[in-house]
Each structure stands twice: as structure tokens, then as C-alpha cells.
Scaffold this motif. Structure first.
Motif, PDB file in Angstrom:
ATOM      1  N   TYR A  23       0.896  -1.373  -0.036  1.00  0.00           N
ATOM      2  CA  TYR A  23      -0.062   0.201   0.179  1.00  0.00           C
ATOM      3  C   TYR A  23       0.793   1.415  -0.013  1.00  0.00           C
ATOM      4  CZ  TYR A  23      -3.609  -3.364   1.490  1.00  0.00           C
ATOM      5  OH  TYR A  23      -4.400  -4.397   1.263  1.00  0.00           O
ATOM      6  N   LYS A  24       1.262   1.558  -1.179  1.00  0.00           N
ATOM      7  CA  LYS A  24       2.055   2.773  -1.264  1.00  0.00           C
ATOM      8  C   LYS A  24       1.245   3.968  -0.941  1.00  0.00           C
ATOM      9  CE  LYS A  24       5.778   0.749  -2.927  1.00  0.00           C
ATOM     10  NZ  LYS A  24       7.052   0.835  -2.552  1.00  0.00           N
ATOM     11  N   PRO A  25       1.949   4.779   0.301  1.00  0.00           N
ATOM     12  CA  PRO A  25       1.266   6.105   0.331  1.00  0.00           C
ATOM     13  C   PRO A  25       1.582   7.149  -0.864  1.00  0.00           C
ATOM     14  CG  PRO A  25       3.246   5.973   1.455  1.00  0.00           C
ATOM     15  CD  PRO A  25       2.916   4.541   0.901  1.00  0.00           C
ATOM     16  N   GLU A  86     -10.359  12.272  -3.144  1.00  0.00           N
ATOM     17  CA  GLU A  86     -10.571  13.295  -4.250  1.00  0.00           C
ATOM     18  C   GLU A  86      -9.495  14.206  -4.471  1.00  0.00           C
ATOM     19  OE1 GLU A  86     -13.829  16.195  -6.343  1.00  0.00           O
ATOM     20  OE2 GLU A  86     -14.310  15.217  -4.735  1.00  0.00           O
ATOM     21  N   GLU A  87      -9.097  14.901  -3.227  1.00  0.00           N
ATOM     22  CA  GLU A  87      -7.921  15.976  -3.236  1.00  0.00           C
ATOM     23  C   GLU A  87      -6.718  15.065  -3.654  1.00  0.00           C
ATOM     24  OE1 GLU A  87      -5.650  19.129  -0.321  1.00  0.00           O
ATOM     25  OE2 GLU A  87      -7.457  18.025   0.335  1.00  0.00           O
ATOM     26  N   ALA A  88      -6.465  13.974  -3.113  1.00  0.00           N
ATOM     27  CA  ALA A  88      -5.392  13.140  -3.293  1.00  0.00           C
ATOM     28  C   ALA A  88      -5.065  12.772  -4.785  1.00  0.00           C
ATOM     29  CB  ALA A  88      -5.026  12.139  -2.419  1.00  0.00           C
ATOM     30  N   LEU A  89      -6.631  12.361  -5.151  1.00  0.00           N
ATOM     31  CA  LEU A  89      -6.303  12.021  -6.681  1.00  0.00           C
ATOM     32  C   LEU A  89      -6.111  13.177  -7.455  1.00  0.00           C
ATOM     33  CD1 LEU A  89      -7.148   9.722  -8.969  1.00  0.00           C
ATOM     34  CD2 LEU A  89      -9.324  10.301  -8.511  1.00  0.00           C
ATOM     35  N   PHE A  90      -6.799  14.125  -7.225  1.00  0.00           N
ATOM     36  CA  PHE A  90      -6.587  15.361  -8.212  1.00  0.00           C
ATOM     37  C   PHE A  90      -5.147  15.684  -8.192  1.00  0.00           C
ATOM     38  CE2 PHE A  90     -10.895  15.112  -8.755  1.00  0.00           C
ATOM     39  CZ  PHE A  90     -11.254  16.014 -10.079  1.00  0.00           C
ATOM     40  N   LYS A  91      -4.541  15.740  -7.251  1.00  0.00           N
ATOM     41  CA  LYS A  91      -3.176  16.160  -6.964  1.00  0.00           C
ATOM     42  C   LYS A  91      -2.174  15.246  -7.788  1.00  0.00           C
ATOM     43  CE  LYS A  91      -3.291  18.918  -2.676  1.00  0.00           C
ATOM     44  NZ  LYS A  91      -2.843  18.865  -1.271  1.00  0.00           N
ATOM     45  N   ARG A  92      -2.322  14.044  -7.555  1.00  0.00           N
ATOM     46  CA  ARG A  92      -1.604  13.010  -8.354  1.00  0.00           C
ATOM     47  C   ARG A  92      -1.765  13.245  -9.860  1.00  0.00           C
ATOM     48  NH1 ARG A  92       1.675  11.759 -10.964  1.00  0.00           N
ATOM     49  NH2 ARG A  92       2.813   9.494 -11.078  1.00  0.00           N
ATOM     50  N   LEU A  93      -2.917  13.314 -10.345  1.00  0.00           N
ATOM     51  CA  LEU A  93      -3.251  13.532 -11.668  1.00  0.00           C
ATOM     52  C   LEU A  93      -2.725  14.798 -12.386  1.00  0.00           C
ATOM     53  CD1 LEU A  93      -6.836  11.678 -12.177  1.00  0.00           C
ATOM     54  CD2 LEU A  93      -4.525  10.733 -12.240  1.00  0.00           C
ATOM     55  N   GLU A  94      -2.655  15.804 -11.576  1.00  0.00           N
ATOM     56  CA  GLU A  94      -1.991  17.019 -12.066  1.00  0.00           C
ATOM     57  C   GLU A  94      -0.761  16.975 -12.695  1.00  0.00           C
ATOM     58  OE1 GLU A  94      -2.139  19.705  -8.735  1.00  0.00           O
ATOM     59  OE2 GLU A  94      -4.488  19.903  -8.695  1.00  0.00           O
ATOM     60  N   ARG A  95       0.102  15.940 -11.806  1.00  0.00           N
ATOM     61  CA  ARG A  95       1.488  15.907 -12.377  1.00  0.00           C
ATOM     62  C   ARG A  95       1.788  14.808 -13.380  1.00  0.00           C
ATOM     63  NH1 ARG A  95       1.789  14.629  -6.865  1.00  0.00           N
ATOM     64  NH2 ARG A  95       2.712  13.120  -7.211  1.00  0.00           N
ATOM     65  N   LEU A 120     -16.622  10.461  -9.049  1.00  0.00           N
ATOM     66  CA  LEU A 120     -15.182  10.931  -8.749  1.00  0.00           C
ATOM     67  C   LEU A 120     -14.420  10.771 -10.203  1.00  0.00           C
ATOM     68  CD1 LEU A 120     -12.684  12.061  -7.345  1.00  0.00           C
ATOM     69  CD2 LEU A 120     -12.871   9.999  -6.018  1.00  0.00           C
ATOM     70  N   VAL A 121     -14.454   9.505 -10.439  1.00  0.00           N
ATOM     71  CA  VAL A 121     -13.428   8.937 -11.664  1.00  0.00           C
ATOM     72  C   VAL A 121     -13.716   9.580 -12.803  1.00  0.00           C
ATOM     73  CG1 VAL A 121     -12.527   7.026 -12.959  1.00  0.00           C
ATOM     74  CG2 VAL A 121     -13.100   6.689 -10.734  1.00  0.00           C
ATOM     75  N   SER A 122     -14.941   9.734 -13.454  1.00  0.00           N
ATOM     76  CA  SER A 122     -15.297  10.361 -14.778  1.00  0.00           C
ATOM     77  C   SER A 122     -14.734  11.691 -14.515  1.00  0.00           C
ATOM     78  CB  SER A 122     -16.733  10.333 -15.229  1.00  0.00           C
ATOM     79  OG  SER A 122     -17.527  10.868 -14.000  1.00  0.00           O
ATOM     80  N   ARG A 123     -15.216  12.417 -13.257  1.00  0.00           N
ATOM     81  CA  ARG A 123     -14.681  13.916 -13.131  1.00  0.00           C
ATOM     82  C   ARG A 123     -13.315  14.108 -13.009  1.00  0.00           C
ATOM     83  NH1 ARG A 123     -17.569  14.387  -9.097  1.00  0.00           N
ATOM     84  NH2 ARG A 123     -16.333  14.070  -7.388  1.00  0.00           N
ATOM     85  N   ALA A 124     -12.576  13.133 -12.574  1.00  0.00           N
ATOM     86  CA  ALA A 124     -10.873  13.221 -12.674  1.00  0.00           C
ATOM     87  C   ALA A 124     -10.463  13.050 -14.368  1.00  0.00           C
ATOM     88  CB  ALA A 124     -10.316  12.186 -11.782  1.00  0.00           C
ATOM     89  N   ILE A 125     -10.897  12.109 -15.026  1.00  0.00           N
ATOM     90  CA  ILE A 125     -10.591  11.851 -16.274  1.00  0.00           C
ATOM     91  C   ILE A 125     -11.021  13.071 -16.999  1.00  0.00           C
ATOM     92  CG2 ILE A 125     -10.958  10.372 -18.495  1.00  0.00           C
ATOM     93  CD1 ILE A 125      -9.433   8.950 -16.051  1.00  0.00           C
ATOM     94  N   LEU A 126     -12.213  13.674 -17.137  1.00  0.00           N
ATOM     95  CA  LEU A 126     -12.491  14.937 -17.958  1.00  0.00           C
ATOM     96  C   LEU A 126     -11.679  15.860 -17.401  1.00  0.00           C
ATOM     97  CD1 LEU A 126     -16.374  14.468 -17.724  1.00  0.00           C
ATOM     98  CD2 LEU A 126     -15.039  14.230 -19.762  1.00  0.00           C
ATOM     99  N   ARG A 127     -11.522  16.103 -16.416  1.00  0.00           N
ATOM    100  CA  ARG A 127     -10.439  17.422 -15.695  1.00  0.00           C
ATOM    101  C   ARG A 127      -9.215  16.992 -16.407  1.00  0.00           C
ATOM    102  NH1 ARG A 127     -12.446  21.831 -14.600  1.00  0.00           N
ATOM    103  NH2 ARG A 127     -13.778  21.076 -13.171  1.00  0.00           N
ATOM    104  N   SER A 128      -8.607  16.111 -16.171  1.00  0.00           N
ATOM    105  CA  SER A 128      -7.159  15.712 -16.669  1.00  0.00           C
ATOM    106  C   SER A 128      -7.145  15.835 -18.310  1.00  0.00           C
ATOM    107  CB  SER A 128      -6.865  14.033 -16.565  1.00  0.00           C
ATOM    108  OG  SER A 128      -6.758  13.944 -14.929  1.00  0.00           O
ATOM    109  N   LEU A 129      -8.170  15.515 -19.125  1.00  0.00           N
ATOM    110  CA  LEU A 129      -8.448  15.721 -20.494  1.00  0.00           C
ATOM    111  C   LEU A 129      -8.265  17.143 -20.861  1.00  0.00           C
ATOM    112  CD1 LEU A 129      -8.636  14.081 -23.046  1.00  0.00           C
ATOM    113  CD2 LEU A 129     -10.957  14.545 -22.939  1.00  0.00           C
ATOM    114  N   LEU A 130      -8.724  17.960 -19.829  1.00  0.00           N
ATOM    115  CA  LEU A 130      -8.879  19.415 -20.076  1.00  0.00           C
ATOM    116  C   LEU A 130      -7.603  19.979 -19.588  1.00  0.00           C
ATOM    117  CD1 LEU A 130     -12.336  20.151 -18.748  1.00  0.00           C
ATOM    118  CD2 LEU A 130     -11.608  20.499 -20.829  1.00  0.00           C
ATOM    119  N   TRP A 131      -6.973  19.391 -18.728  1.00  0.00           N
ATOM    120  CA  TRP A 131      -5.502  19.946 -18.598  1.00  0.00           C
ATOM    121  C   TRP A 131      -4.634  19.562 -19.625  1.00  0.00           C
ATOM    122  CZ3 TRP A 131      -5.889  17.484 -12.962  1.00  0.00           C
ATOM    123  CH2 TRP A 131      -6.602  18.261 -12.136  1.00  0.00           C
TER     124      TRP A 131
END
Length: 231
Positions: A23-25, A86-95, A120-131
Motif C-alpha cells: 500500500y504505497k502512500p 478526491e484531493e489526493a487523486l487530483f493532486k496526483r493526476l495534476e502531475r 469521482l473517476v469520470s470527473r477526474a478523467i474529464l478534468r485531466s483531459l482538459l488539463w
């Protein structure tokens, strides 16, 4: 056994290391910023084949963000339990420059294709696409080619909509299938994909359907059709 003869500190250290490895932090992810991230929301069929495809496509050291108690790991894959962070997921996907959504359900793919961001997942994928991240969807099947007025047509429409959003579709097969390389329907995409792969012929079934755009692509590329028959 005499408890005094047991090295308690060594046992605790080994157990701690084993837990940390499984379980990698998020603060200790193995991949560097910009590396590929795999998002896994459920059971992954034929996990070894999927792992091989991910490593072949994205290289080693892939962080796998796991949801809903799913289990997916292996050599060069580093599992991270996400729960509903959610916050941790978005911070990771930002990079992340490359994000692979692994073996998603049809409903999730449809939500992404329609721009729905309630989950959450669809929101994260869509946001990453926009990024501007490169998004890939890894399917454990090859989308049907010709299935009008059926459930399969909805899958085809959803996959086509994802492609129109510049989302890459990657595929692997859970099991070997007879004549898997012989097409019953030859489309424009089939022709250009074959050309991109360096082929000069396309193997198809006898009496295969060739779409009008497929025929134009054959003339343009000079690729030849080779007919076969079911064994």
C-alpha cells in the motif's frame, strides 16, 4: 519457543516493509512526476496480459490508483489505495502526462463520453483531459464492428465518442480466439491502422464487408485484401 530469542524489532521492521510495499502512500509514489498513472476501478480480467500491455505502452514504474477494494499489481506496478480521496487523486493526476483508465465498465465510459462528472473517476478523467494529459482507455476486449440495433452498437458508439475526444483506445484479449486477425468488416480505420503498423495486406474473412470509406482508403494506401475462410 522462548519469546526472548525472537528479534522483535526485526519482525516489526519486516511487517512494516511488507505493508508499505503493498500500500504505497501517495507521498511515496515510485514513478517520477509526469510518468504514467493507471486508474483501476474494478476487477481486471487477465491481469498479466493487461500488465504486459501497460508496461509495453507506458514503460516501467507505473503507479496504479486502486478504487473499491480492487486488486491489481505485479512487477513494475505500484498499487495505491485511493478509497474516495478526491484531493489526493487530483493532486496526483495534476502531475501525470499519461493516464490509463484500466478495464472500465461501459457505464463509466459512457459517462466520460457524455461529459458527465457526477462520479469521482469520470470527473477526474474529464478534468485531466482538459488539463492536456494524454488519456488512454484500456479495454479487455476488441469493440464489436457490426452490431446495429443491439447493445453492442452502444459500445461501439461510446468508444467512437471517446476517440473523438482524442482518447486513445488500447485493447488486449483475455483469451485467444480463432481467426482473431481476420476481419469480417473492413473500415477506413482498419486500413490506416494496418498501414501505420507497416503492413501491405489486410487479412479478412471470405465475403467480408468493406465500407465505402474503407475501399477509398485501400486505393489511397495501396494495401491489398486477402480473403480467408473460417476453419
Amino acid at each position: 519457543m522462548d519469546i526472548g530469542s525472537i528479534d522483535i524489532a526485526a519482525i516489526v521492521k519486516k511487517v512494516t516493509q511488507a505493508i508499505q510495499e503493498e500500500y504505497k502512500p501517495l507521498s511515496g509514489l515510485q514513478s517520477e512526476d509526469g510518468a504514467a498513472v493507471a486508474v483501476v476501478t474494478g476487477y481486471v480480467p487477465a491481469p498479466e496480459k493487461c500488465r504486459e500491455l501497460l508496461i509495453k505502452t507506458f514503460g516501467n514504474g507505473i503507479d496504479c490508483l486502486l478504487f473499491h477494494d480492487c486488486d491489481f499489481s505485479g512487477a513494475e506496478l505500484f498499487p495505491v489505495r485511493m478509497e474516495a480521496q478526491e484531493e489526493a487523486l487530483f493532486k496526483r493526476l495534476e502531475r501525470a502526462e499519461k493516464i490509463a483508465l484500466v478495464a472500465p465498465g461501459v457505464a463509466l465510459m459512457k459517462r466520460i463520453a457524455q461529459g458527465e462528472d457526477e462520479c469521482l473517476v469520470s470527473r477526474a478523467i474529464l478534468r485531466s483531459l482538459l488539463w492536456g494529459a494524454k488519456i488512454s482507455v484500456v479495454l479487455d476486449f476488441v469493440p464489436p464492428r457490426f452490431a446495429r440495433n443491439t447493445f453492442f452498437e452502444k459500445i461501439v458508439d461510446t468508444v467512437d465518442a471517446l476517440r473523438a475526444m482524442d482518447i486513445e483506445i488500447l485493447e488486449y484479449r483475455c483469451r485467444e480466439q480463432k481467426n482473431e486477425n481476420k476481419l469480417s468488416l473492413v473500415t477506413e480505420r482498419d486500413v490506416y491502422d494496418a498501414q501505420k503498423a507497416g503492413a501491405d495486406t489486410i487479412e479478412c474473412m471470405k465475403n467480408a464487408i468493406v465500407t465505402p470509406l474503407g475501399r477509398e482508403a485501400l486505393k489511397e494506401t495501396g494495401l491489398r485484401l486477402i480473403e480467408s475462410v473460417w476453419e
